[in-house]
Scaffold this active site. Structure first.
Site, PDB file in Angstrom:
ATOM      1  N   TRP A 106       0.820  -1.214   0.000  1.00  0.00           N
ATOM      2  CA  TRP A 106       0.000   0.000   0.000  1.00  0.00           C
ATOM      3  C   TRP A 106       0.848   1.255   0.000  1.00  0.00           C
ATOM      4  CZ3 TRP A 106      -4.337  -0.637  -2.067  1.00  0.00           C
ATOM      5  CH2 TRP A 106      -5.116  -1.757  -1.816  1.00  0.00           C
ATOM      6  N   ASP A 175      -1.542   6.659   6.241  1.00  0.00           N
ATOM      7  CA  ASP A 175      -2.638   5.806   5.770  1.00  0.00           C
ATOM      8  C   ASP A 175      -2.950   4.821   6.891  1.00  0.00           C
ATOM      9  OD1 ASP A 175      -4.310   3.924   4.642  1.00  0.00           O
ATOM     10  OD2 ASP A 175      -2.953   3.372   3.006  1.00  0.00           O
ATOM     11  N   LYS A 199     -12.411  -1.603   6.507  1.00  0.00           N
ATOM     12  CA  LYS A 199     -11.631  -2.560   7.290  1.00  0.00           C
ATOM     13  C   LYS A 199     -12.141  -2.567   8.733  1.00  0.00           C
ATOM     14  CE  LYS A 199      -9.255  -2.699   3.461  1.00  0.00           C
ATOM     15  NZ  LYS A 199      -8.065  -1.970   3.084  1.00  0.00           N
TER      16      LYS A 199
HETATM   17  C1  LIG Z   1      -7.521  -1.454   1.659  1.00  0.00           C
HETATM   18  C2  LIG Z   1      -6.431  -0.468   1.764  1.00  0.00           C
HETATM   19  C3  LIG Z   1      -6.250   0.582   0.856  1.00  0.00           C
HETATM   20  C4  LIG Z   1      -7.088   0.727  -0.383  1.00  0.00           C
HETATM   21  O1  LIG Z   1      -8.370   1.073  -0.113  1.00  0.00           O
HETATM   22  P1  LIG Z   1      -9.445   1.258  -1.299  1.00  0.00           P
HETATM   23  O2  LIG Z   1     -10.636   1.709  -0.531  1.00  0.00           O
HETATM   24  O3  LIG Z   1      -9.601  -0.061  -1.963  1.00  0.00           O
HETATM   25  O4  LIG Z   1      -8.927   2.300  -2.220  1.00  0.00           O
HETATM   26  C5  LIG Z   1      -5.241   1.472   1.072  1.00  0.00           C
HETATM   27  N1  LIG Z   1      -4.422   1.361   2.139  1.00  0.00           N
HETATM   28  C6  LIG Z   1      -4.543   0.356   3.022  1.00  0.00           C
HETATM   29  C7  LIG Z   1      -3.617   0.285   4.170  1.00  0.00           C
HETATM   30  C8  LIG Z   1      -5.548  -0.586   2.873  1.00  0.00           C
HETATM   31  O5  LIG Z   1      -5.675  -1.580   3.762  1.00  0.00           O
END
Ligand SMILES: *Cc1c(COP(=O)(O)O)cnc(C)c1O
Length: 368
Positions: A106, A175, A199
């Protein structure tokens, strides 16, 4: 119909708390006394305004967000923020340089996207496998970078930071998509935090952005207006139609987190759940192998191979088949790393983690 037999270890979209699903079901046709569904409601109505404001207030309360931060609820997911972050923040300094920590898929994707907008410096030697966090003693931070970016939990590899990086000046951007509200966090250390809801705090469709006010209004002129934090902040996330239903669901999940003791209680629970699985791995004499260094093993996504370091394909298939028979789903690791991955987000209960731990012990016994 009762679906309680299934245990969802999915990495995202992931399990939602049962009480949240029940309440959403109860309110689906007629939301409170409105006579209509949230799905049918104008985003400019006073009823939706109440949902939006309650949801942002809960975020402020649960994370103790200081007053000089704005909370935005946007579309485009975590990946949308890979673009929005540089578009809004890389111009904070004229040089348009940003530092990135790349500790998994990511953050690697975020750094690649950011390269379109400025000069990106990866602050450590490239990792040949995403199984650790490079020692902060050897990071080469640029003091005049516009920001330092990292991903606090790498969902694919199961690597999680147990500390907040020190930037010595530049703004810190994180993030937190896959460990948001899984533990308390000192928001004042950050310039910006973002997290997709699917999540730990809801369903897909809404992305939380928490941004310090002084960082608004510095976007590049090419920045698409819907990604512009200042525009969205000035309009309380209502520049265009927001993901109304996802915001409503997130509000219910946040209420559930609050009723269950908030981020402190979530942290305790998440520690207990992940410890149950890591303990089985450690006690397995190498039958189960977690490739991630102990200091940065994720409480959210536990990754492991079976049989040996690379994973014995036959054993792993047998393990997954047995899991399916027990109603345990989505334990297969990400296609880029293979092996197993058990995601233990907030809504996964201790009993569910314990069921997996028991199955793992039983499975190992069955092979000897
Ligand atoms: C799932 C995830 C993303 C991507 O998220 P989307 O909603 O699919 O764009 C980005 N960063 C992390 C850490 C993730 O777990």
């Amino acid at each position: 119909m009762e679906h309680k037999q299934t245990i969802n270890f999915g990495a995202g979209p992931a399990k939602l708390p049962q009480p949240v699903l029940r309440q959403a079901q109860k309110e689906l046709l007629h939301y409170r006394d409105t006579g209509i569904s949230v799905l049918e409601m104008s985003h400019r109505s006073s009823d939706f305004a109440r949902i939006l404001n309650t949801t942002t207030d809960l975020l402020k309360e649960l994370l103790d967000i200081p007053d000089n931060y704005k909370v935005l609820l946007l579309q485009g997911g975590g990946c949308g923020q890979f673009s929005a972050v540089p578009l809004n923040l890389i111009g904070l300094k004229e040089d348009r340089r940003a530092d990135y920590l790349v500790t998994g898929n990511w953050s690697a994707a975020a750094a690649k996207e950011a390269e379109k907008y400025g000069k990106i410096n990866i602050v450590h030697p490239k990792l040949d496998s995403y199984t650790k966090i490079p020692d902060s003693g050897c990071w080469t931070l640029n003091p005049s970078a516009s920001y330092l970016y990292y991903c606090s939990n790498e969902t694919v590899h199961g690597v999680e930071y147990n500390f907040i990086p020190e930037t010595n000046g530049p703004v810190l951007v994180c993030d937190m998509s896959s460990n948001f509200l899984s533990r308390p966090v000192d928001v004042s250390k950050f310039g910006l935090i973002f997290a997709g809801a699917q999540k730990n705090v809801g369903c897909a469709g809404v992305t939380v952005v928490i941004v310090r006010e002084d960082l608004l209004g510095h976007s590049m002129k090419e920045c698409p207006v819907i990604l512009d934090y200042k525009t969205q902040a000035d309009m309380n996330s209502l520049y265009n139609t927001p993901p109304c239903f996802s915001i409503y669901i997130m509000g219910l999940v946040l209420e559930w987190i609050k009723n269950n003791g908030g981020s402190v209680a979530m942290e305790l629970l998440n520690k207990q759940k992940s410890t149950r699985i890591y303990d089985v791995i450690s006690a397995s004499n190498g039958f189960y192998v977690c490739p991630v260094e102990e200091a940065c093993r994720s409480r959210m996504n536990v990754t492991f191979h079976i049989g040996n370091k690379e994973g014995d394909k036959t054993l792993e298939k047998k393990f997954l088949d047995g899991a399916t028979q027990r109603g345990m789903m989505s334990l297969k690791g990400h296609r880029s790393v293979g092996g197993m991955r058990a995601s233990l987000y907030n809504a996964v209960t201790l009993e569910e983690a314990e069921a997996l731990a028991s199955y793992m012990k039983e499975f190992q016994k069955g092979q000897q």
